[in-house]
Write a protein that holds these residues in place. Structure first.
Motif, PDB file in Angstrom:
ATOM      1  N   THR A 171      21.937 -23.331  14.452  1.00 12.82           N
ATOM      2  CA  THR A 171      21.768 -21.798  14.844  1.00 12.82           C
ATOM      3  C   THR A 171      22.215 -21.514  16.243  1.00 12.82           C
ATOM      4  O   THR A 171      21.911 -22.058  17.067  1.00 12.82           O
ATOM      5  CB  THR A 171      20.406 -21.486  14.815  1.00 12.82           C
ATOM      6  N   ASN A 172      23.002 -20.560  16.192  1.00 15.25           N
ATOM      7  CA  ASN A 172      23.371 -19.703  17.503  1.00 15.25           C
ATOM      8  C   ASN A 172      22.052 -18.752  18.031  1.00 15.25           C
ATOM      9  O   ASN A 172      21.761 -18.004  17.112  1.00 15.25           O
ATOM     10  CB  ASN A 172      24.594 -18.805  17.170  1.00 15.25           C
ATOM     11  N   LEU A 173      21.511 -18.969  18.985  1.00 14.52           N
ATOM     12  CA  LEU A 173      20.517 -18.397  19.689  1.00 14.52           C
ATOM     13  C   LEU A 173      20.912 -17.150  20.357  1.00 14.52           C
ATOM     14  O   LEU A 173      19.882 -16.365  20.558  1.00 14.52           O
ATOM     15  CB  LEU A 173      19.830 -19.330  20.782  1.00 14.52           C
ATOM     16  N   ASN A 174      22.030 -16.591  20.204  1.00 17.01           N
ATOM     17  CA  ASN A 174      22.464 -15.309  20.814  1.00 17.01           C
ATOM     18  C   ASN A 174      22.138 -14.964  21.805  1.00 17.01           C
ATOM     19  O   ASN A 174      21.636 -13.762  22.295  1.00 17.01           O
ATOM     20  CB  ASN A 174      22.032 -14.171  19.723  1.00 17.01           C
ATOM     21  N   ILE A 191      26.414 -23.457  38.696  1.00 16.85           N
ATOM     22  CA  ILE A 191      27.570 -23.396  39.125  1.00 16.85           C
ATOM     23  C   ILE A 191      27.832 -24.578  40.023  1.00 16.85           C
ATOM     24  O   ILE A 191      27.362 -24.721  40.911  1.00 16.85           O
ATOM     25  CB  ILE A 191      28.178 -22.089  39.863  1.00 16.85           C
ATOM     26  N   PRO A 192      28.968 -25.502  40.013  1.00 20.73           N
ATOM     27  CA  PRO A 192      29.350 -26.610  41.038  1.00 20.73           C
ATOM     28  C   PRO A 192      29.407 -26.162  42.371  1.00 20.73           C
ATOM     29  O   PRO A 192      29.904 -25.073  42.550  1.00 20.73           O
ATOM     30  CB  PRO A 192      30.410 -27.113  40.361  1.00 20.73           C
ATOM     31  N   SER A 193      28.914 -26.718  43.338  1.00 16.56           N
ATOM     32  CA  SER A 193      28.966 -26.488  44.557  1.00 16.56           C
ATOM     33  C   SER A 193      30.335 -26.287  45.177  1.00 16.56           C
ATOM     34  O   SER A 193      30.787 -25.431  46.134  1.00 16.56           O
ATOM     35  CB  SER A 193      28.307 -27.493  45.623  1.00 16.56           C
ATOM     36  N   SER A 194      31.254 -27.008  44.406  1.00 19.36           N
ATOM     37  CA  SER A 194      32.703 -26.839  44.693  1.00 19.36           C
ATOM     38  C   SER A 194      33.458 -25.777  44.218  1.00 19.36           C
ATOM     39  O   SER A 194      34.619 -25.349  44.778  1.00 19.36           O
ATOM     40  CB  SER A 194      33.296 -28.088  44.300  1.00 19.36           C
ATOM     41  N   GLU A 195      32.975 -25.010  43.402  1.00 17.71           N
ATOM     42  CA  GLU A 195      33.621 -23.683  42.982  1.00 17.71           C
ATOM     43  C   GLU A 195      33.672 -22.589  44.024  1.00 17.71           C
ATOM     44  O   GLU A 195      32.906 -22.243  44.796  1.00 17.71           O
ATOM     45  CB  GLU A 195      32.800 -23.166  41.719  1.00 17.71           C
ATOM     46  N   THR A 196      35.207 -22.231  43.977  1.00 16.64           N
ATOM     47  CA  THR A 196      35.437 -21.170  45.084  1.00 16.64           C
ATOM     48  C   THR A 196      35.856 -19.892  44.335  1.00 16.64           C
ATOM     49  O   THR A 196      35.868 -18.604  44.909  1.00 16.64           O
ATOM     50  CB  THR A 196      36.666 -21.518  45.566  1.00 16.64           C
ATOM     51  N   LYS A 197      35.981 -20.005  42.973  1.00 17.72           N
ATOM     52  CA  LYS A 197      36.413 -18.552  42.258  1.00 17.72           C
ATOM     53  C   LYS A 197      35.101 -17.658  42.123  1.00 17.72           C
ATOM     54  O   LYS A 197      33.968 -18.147  42.200  1.00 17.72           O
ATOM     55  CB  LYS A 197      36.781 -19.064  40.841  1.00 17.72           C
ATOM     56  N   GLN A 198      35.412 -16.512  42.068  1.00 17.00           N
ATOM     57  CA  GLN A 198      34.304 -15.375  41.843  1.00 17.00           C
ATOM     58  C   GLN A 198      34.439 -14.629  40.636  1.00 17.00           C
ATOM     59  O   GLN A 198      35.783 -14.566  40.129  1.00 17.00           O
ATOM     60  CB  GLN A 198      34.349 -14.479  43.231  1.00 17.00           C
ATOM     61  N   ASN A 199      33.517 -13.619  40.372  1.00 15.50           N
ATOM     62  CA  ASN A 199      33.658 -12.790  39.287  1.00 15.50           C
ATOM     63  C   ASN A 199      34.190 -13.506  37.923  1.00 15.50           C
ATOM     64  O   ASN A 199      35.251 -12.996  37.266  1.00 15.50           O
ATOM     65  CB  ASN A 199      34.491 -11.681  39.946  1.00 15.50           C
ATOM     66  N   PHE A 200      33.563 -14.508  37.384  1.00 13.94           N
ATOM     67  CA  PHE A 200      33.687 -15.098  36.178  1.00 13.94           C
ATOM     68  C   PHE A 200      32.639 -15.041  35.395  1.00 13.94           C
ATOM     69  O   PHE A 200      31.422 -14.824  35.988  1.00 13.94           O
ATOM     70  CB  PHE A 200      34.524 -16.589  36.378  1.00 13.94           C
ATOM     71  N   THR A 201      32.647 -15.157  33.968  1.00 18.99           N
ATOM     72  CA  THR A 201      31.635 -15.049  32.994  1.00 18.99           C
ATOM     73  C   THR A 201      31.568 -16.273  32.362  1.00 18.99           C
ATOM     74  O   THR A 201      32.494 -17.095  32.019  1.00 18.99           O
ATOM     75  CB  THR A 201      31.984 -13.872  32.006  1.00 18.99           C
ATOM     76  N   ILE A 202      30.261 -16.930  32.308  1.00 18.68           N
ATOM     77  CA  ILE A 202      29.798 -18.069  31.677  1.00 18.68           C
ATOM     78  C   ILE A 202      29.000 -17.524  30.367  1.00 18.68           C
ATOM     79  O   ILE A 202      28.207 -17.050  30.316  1.00 18.68           O
ATOM     80  CB  ILE A 202      28.907 -18.795  32.670  1.00 18.68           C
ATOM     81  N   ASP A 203      29.637 -18.107  29.050  1.00 16.88           N
ATOM     82  CA  ASP A 203      28.857 -17.823  27.893  1.00 16.88           C
ATOM     83  C   ASP A 203      28.665 -19.215  27.410  1.00 16.88           C
ATOM     84  O   ASP A 203      29.405 -19.864  26.458  1.00 16.88           O
ATOM     85  CB  ASP A 203      29.728 -17.065  27.005  1.00 16.88           C
ATOM     86  N   PRO A 204      27.368 -19.771  27.455  1.00 25.43           N
ATOM     87  CA  PRO A 204      27.058 -21.029  26.875  1.00 25.43           C
ATOM     88  C   PRO A 204      27.010 -21.399  25.498  1.00 25.43           C
ATOM     89  O   PRO A 204      26.888 -22.083  24.866  1.00 25.43           O
ATOM     90  CB  PRO A 204      25.971 -21.557  27.713  1.00 25.43           C
ATOM     91  N   LYS A 205      26.714 -20.132  24.834  1.00 21.84           N
ATOM     92  CA  LYS A 205      26.464 -20.105  23.472  1.00 21.84           C
ATOM     93  C   LYS A 205      25.411 -21.166  22.912  1.00 21.84           C
ATOM     94  O   LYS A 205      25.663 -22.164  22.264  1.00 21.84           O
ATOM     95  CB  LYS A 205      27.637 -20.209  22.636  1.00 21.84           C
ATOM     96  N   TRP A 206      24.342 -21.067  23.506  1.00 19.29           N
ATOM     97  CA  TRP A 206      23.407 -21.900  23.082  1.00 19.29           C
ATOM     98  C   TRP A 206      22.867 -21.926  21.779  1.00 19.29           C
ATOM     99  O   TRP A 206      22.955 -21.006  21.027  1.00 19.29           O
ATOM    100  CB  TRP A 206      21.967 -21.671  23.835  1.00 19.29           C
ATOM    101  N   SER A 207      22.649 -23.152  21.253  1.00 24.23           N
ATOM    102  CA  SER A 207      22.669 -23.354  19.850  1.00 24.23           C
ATOM    103  C   SER A 207      21.763 -24.486  19.591  1.00 24.23           C
ATOM    104  O   SER A 207      21.406 -25.316  20.307  1.00 24.23           O
ATOM    105  CB  SER A 207      23.895 -23.712  19.207  1.00 24.23           C
ATOM    106  N   VAL A 208      20.995 -24.751  18.435  1.00 24.06           N
ATOM    107  CA  VAL A 208      20.047 -25.448  17.972  1.00 24.06           C
ATOM    108  C   VAL A 208      20.245 -26.012  16.518  1.00 24.06           C
ATOM    109  O   VAL A 208      20.966 -25.397  15.723  1.00 24.06           O
ATOM    110  CB  VAL A 208      18.450 -24.935  18.183  1.00 24.06           C
TER     111      VAL A 208
END
Length: 230
Positions: free
Chosen positions: A219-222, A153-170
């Protein structure tokens, strides 16, 4: 005239037999897992195998586990760590993407990946789906490579309680070369067409179009989604 007719008929039968033989050879190659695409096209999904225990056992994406640590502003967590190998004859580069990623509540995030000796750079999770995070040099058959994936998370971020879903894929993108030639898990672009400068491949994950219909074999790594620290 009769002789001429018989000669023409014989020639036609020979042509049909030759065509059928060529088709049979092509189908046999598919059935036995020859799995040659073409340079700059992606190999079939089953060419990639994964190991969560350092290479002792291999399987599909179901063997992978993911961290539930919470990133904080200015920091990053290691979301996943595992090995990947190309089990098909055609040499290829391994490409790691943040696929159809999402971030809730207006938050922001960064992603980074290491693959073999390639130490990826931190990238903001912005723009279109299909952010190319890192890729290896050419991998020949059964050459394992270590992959480590990070979310921050960037150091400038002030928001809280959010979800990050990167959907890693190969994806394994075939590169020119003799099947089975010397490969390694080293750094560099490995001859693949995915660009680490432009940093995205929207044609795979979105609707921007691509070089051919064969390209989007990804391929989505789930991976599990992450929650920011309060």
């Amino acid at each position: 005239m009769a002789n001429t007719a018989r000669m023409i008929s014989t020639a036609r039968r020979a042509a049909v037999v030759a065509a059928a033989g060529a088709a049979a050879v092509a189908m046999a190659g598919i059935g036995t897992g020859a799995a040659n695409a073409a340079p700059e096209q992606n190999l079939p999904e089953n060419c990639a195998q994964y190991s969560q225990d350092g290479g002792t056992t291999w399987g599909g994406t179901n063997v992978l586990t993911w961290s539930s640590d919470r990133p904080v502003p200015g920091g990053e967590i290691k979301h996943g760590s595992f090995k990947v190998k190309n089990t098909c004859e055609a040499p290829a580069v391994l490409q790691i993407y943040a696929g159809n990623w999402s971030i809730s509540n207006g938050g922001s995030a960064t992603v980074r990946g290491n693959a073999g000796s390639t130490q990826g750079t931190k990238k903001d999770l912005v723009g279109t789906p299909g952010l190319l995070v890192v890729q290896t040099n050419r991998l020949s058959k059964d050459t394992p490579v270590q992959v480590d994936l990070f979310v921050g998370i960037p150091s400038s971020e002030t928001k809280q309680n959010f979800t990050i879903d990167p959907k890693w894929s190969v994806a394994l993108e075939e590169v020119a070369g003799t099947p089975g030639d010397g490969g390694n898990g080293g750094g560099g672009n490995g001859g693949g067409s995915g660009s680490l400068d432009t940093g995205s491949l929207g044609s795979v994950f979105g609707s921007l179009g691509g070089k051919s219909a064969a390209k989007p074999v990804v391929t989505n790594l789930n991976a599990s989604a992450l929650h920011s620290a309060n």
